[in-house]
Design an enzyme around this catalytic site. Structure first.
Site, short mmCIF file in Angstrom:
data_model
loop_
_atom_site.label_atom_id
_atom_site.label_comp_id
_atom_site.label_asym_id
_atom_site.label_seq_id
_atom_site.Cartn_x
_atom_site.Cartn_y
_atom_site.Cartn_z
N ASN A 198 -22.91 39.70 39.44
CA ASN A 198 -23.57 40.10 40.67
C ASN A 198 -24.03 38.84 41.39
O ASN A 198 -23.80 37.72 40.92
CB ASN A 198 -24.73 41.07 40.41
CG ASN A 198 -25.77 40.48 39.45
OD1 ASN A 198 -26.04 39.27 39.46
ND2 ASN A 198 -26.37 41.33 38.63
N LYS A 199 -24.68 38.99 42.53
CA LYS A 199 -25.05 37.83 43.33
C LYS A 199 -26.01 36.90 42.58
O LYS A 199 -25.86 35.67 42.60
CB LYS A 199 -25.67 38.30 44.65
CG LYS A 199 -25.83 37.21 45.66
CD LYS A 199 -25.80 37.71 47.11
CE LYS A 199 -26.68 38.90 47.37
NZ LYS A 199 -26.73 39.23 48.81
N LYS A 200 -26.98 37.47 41.89
CA LYS A 200 -27.95 36.66 41.15
C LYS A 200 -27.27 35.90 40.02
O LYS A 200 -27.54 34.72 39.79
CB LYS A 200 -29.05 37.56 40.59
CG LYS A 200 -30.16 36.82 39.86
CD LYS A 200 -31.24 37.77 39.37
CE LYS A 200 -32.34 37.02 38.61
NZ LYS A 200 -33.40 37.95 38.13
N GLU A 201 -26.36 36.57 39.31
CA GLU A 201 -25.64 35.91 38.21
C GLU A 201 -24.72 34.81 38.74
O GLU A 201 -24.57 33.76 38.11
CB GLU A 201 -24.83 36.95 37.44
CG GLU A 201 -25.70 37.92 36.63
CD GLU A 201 -24.92 39.10 36.09
OE1 GLU A 201 -25.36 39.67 35.08
OE2 GLU A 201 -23.89 39.48 36.69
N ASP A 267 -21.52 48.52 34.43
CA ASP A 267 -20.56 48.98 33.42
C ASP A 267 -19.51 49.88 34.05
O ASP A 267 -18.33 49.82 33.70
CB ASP A 267 -21.28 49.75 32.31
CG ASP A 267 -22.25 48.87 31.52
OD1 ASP A 267 -21.99 47.66 31.41
OD2 ASP A 267 -23.25 49.40 31.00
#
EC number: 2.7.1.167
Length: 482
Positions: A198-201, A267
């Site tokens: 995701n964006k944060k990751e 998931d």
């Protein structure tokens, strides 16, 4: 819209297996032993969590699922194995490690509010004996499956060595490898087909603060380059999924109408992506499918799954931007050639024509062509080439309008124009599995047949042609003025 209901690809999920244990209760008193709440338990149950939730999502889509992971020699491990097997999952690659517990996360909920979480787990890397045992047994299943999902929750199974082995061996066999990454060092995922951060990751892994379109593209391209990915994408929550290539971004917008709970949505996305890609979809179709599946799931409470019937129902009841979807099917030759790299497992059908005035004969012909494979590409003569072939009064409809009409047909996957008098160069570049032409080619040379695996001739419906329609209109005008 997707036509995946009859598909059943073989998919291996290797990752950190977990149990989500939920305890529901009420609290009306404080303990006399310490200043803490006393919970009166009313109900409790176990649910599949972690990589097991990915498995659950795949089973809901009717995939043939194999699972590889580690459980402890305990009651939780026994329950997990029994549960997976009862769902039809192949658990031949489920290993027992007596030195660690089965990962179990207990959530205590009072009045619909989570007040406590208790984790039973070990993040210690698996020992060499377990590692060697896994590697020894994995060769057979890696040879058998269509796709591998690496679901990494950082619980000790997917060390660098095992992750590299799975990716390298799978890629040597031309298998798809999709990874749900963990942590900030993505080097162990090098060579995978794609990752689903995701964006944060993505910010954590690249060190790039994503604050606008340019920084988002930079992060996406950095991941693709550093990890040597076939496809680079970043999930963007309510904004959908971003696909990156050639320093550009293509965003597949989200389909969610109402969001009740985002638990497990990641998931669902990786499960749906792997299912669609393994079934012959290109990355754009796969992301669209994953977005719809995720939209179904976030509309439920708790970790949930999406079935084909729910996905179809969602599509049919959603006032989606149909025009945007139609226009996305009209692509340039350059974009098509890029797409073809991701369609190696699909049976490509190609046909071409002017399609100046779309009629029932065209519709019948194109539907029959689509039934011959997984992806139907229609090559469309541009306006100048039609003038050279048909005369200066043609075409009746412009290239843009003709392309939109074709793209609006469910049987057509992509429309690509060409400026030459014949589609020879286009066919040579595409090298379709099936080249389709009209029945009037029985006694003619089919252009480009040497570049196709198979040539199929489909008869037109007698009496239905663009020329007949134009002649009928002209006769009508003459009668009106006489």
């Amino acid at each position: 819209m997707f036509g995946l209901e009859s598909k059943s690809p073989k998919i291996l999920v290797i990752g950190d297996l977990m149990i989500d244990h939920y305890v529901w209760g009420s609290c009306e008193r404080i303990s006399p032993e310490a200043p803490v709440q006393v919970v009166d338990v009313k109900d409790e149950n176990n649910r599949l969590g972690g990589a097991c939730n990915v498995v659950h999502n795949l089973i809901a889509l009717n995939a043939q699922v194999f699972v590889c992971g580690v459980v402890g020699n305990d009651e939780a491990g026994f329950w997990l194995g029994e549960k997976l097997e009862s769902m039809g999952v192949d658990i031949s690659y489920l290993f027992v490690d007596t030195s660690r517990p089965t990962t179990k996360k207990t959530r205590v909920i009072i009045a619909n509010q989570q007040v406590l979480r208790v984790d039973r787990e070990s993040k210690t890397p698996i020992d060499s004996h377990i590692h060697n045992n896994i590697v020894q047994h994995l060769h057979a299943v890696l040879d058998e499956v269509d796709c591998i999902i690496i679901s990494d929750y950082g619980k000790g199974l997917l060390n660098d060595e095992l992750t590299h082995f799975v990716i390298d061996y799978a890629k040597s066999k031309s298998k798809l490898v999709l990874c749900d990454p963990k942590g900030k060092d993505y080097s162990k995922y090098t060579g995978a087909t794609l990752l689903t951060p995701n964006k944060k990751e993505a910010e954590l892994a690249t060190g790039i603060t994503i604050c606008d379109k340019d920084s988002l593209i930079k992060a996406g391209m950095t991941l693709k380059t550093q990890c040597q990915l076939d496809i680079s994408l970043i999930t963007l929550s309510e904004d959908g999924i971003g696909i990156f290539d050639n320093n550009q971004i293509h965003i597949i917008p989200t389909r969610a109408k109402e969001v009740y709970d985002v638990t497990g949505a990641g998931d669902t996305v990786i499960a749906a992506l792997s299912f669609a890609l393994s079934s012959g979809c290109d990355i754009f179709q796969a992301c669209e499918f994953a977005n719809v599946a995720a939209a179904v799931v976030v509309g439920k409470v708790g970790s949930a799954v999406a079935t084909h019937s729910e996905i179809l129902q969602y599509i049919h009841t959603q006032p989606s931007n149909l025009q945007q979807y139609i226009e996305s099917k009209i692509i340039s030759q350059e974009s098509l050639f890029t797409l073809l790299k991701d369609l190696k497992q699909s049976k490509i059908v190609f046909t071409n024509g002017c399609f100046d005035i779309l009629h029932i004969g065209h519709l019948s012909y194109l539907n029959k062509a689509r039934d011959l494979g997984d992806i139907l590409i229609v090559g469309l003569n541009d306006d100048d080439s039609i003038k050279r072939l048909k005369g200066k009064e043609r075409p009746i409809n412009t290239l843009h309008n003709r392309a939109l009409m074709l793209a609006g047909l469910e049987c057509v996957d992509y429309v690509v124009s060409f400026c030459q008098d014949t589609p020879l160069e286009l066919i040579k570049a595409i090298k379709p599995d099936v080249l389709v032409k009209g029945g009037d080619y029985h006694n003619k040379e089919v252009v480009g047949k040497e570049y196709a695996k198979e040539v199929v001739l489909i008869d037109f419906i007698e009496g239905h042609s663009t020329s007949n329609i134009i002649e009928s209109i002209q006769r009508s005008k003459i009668c009106k003025h006489s």
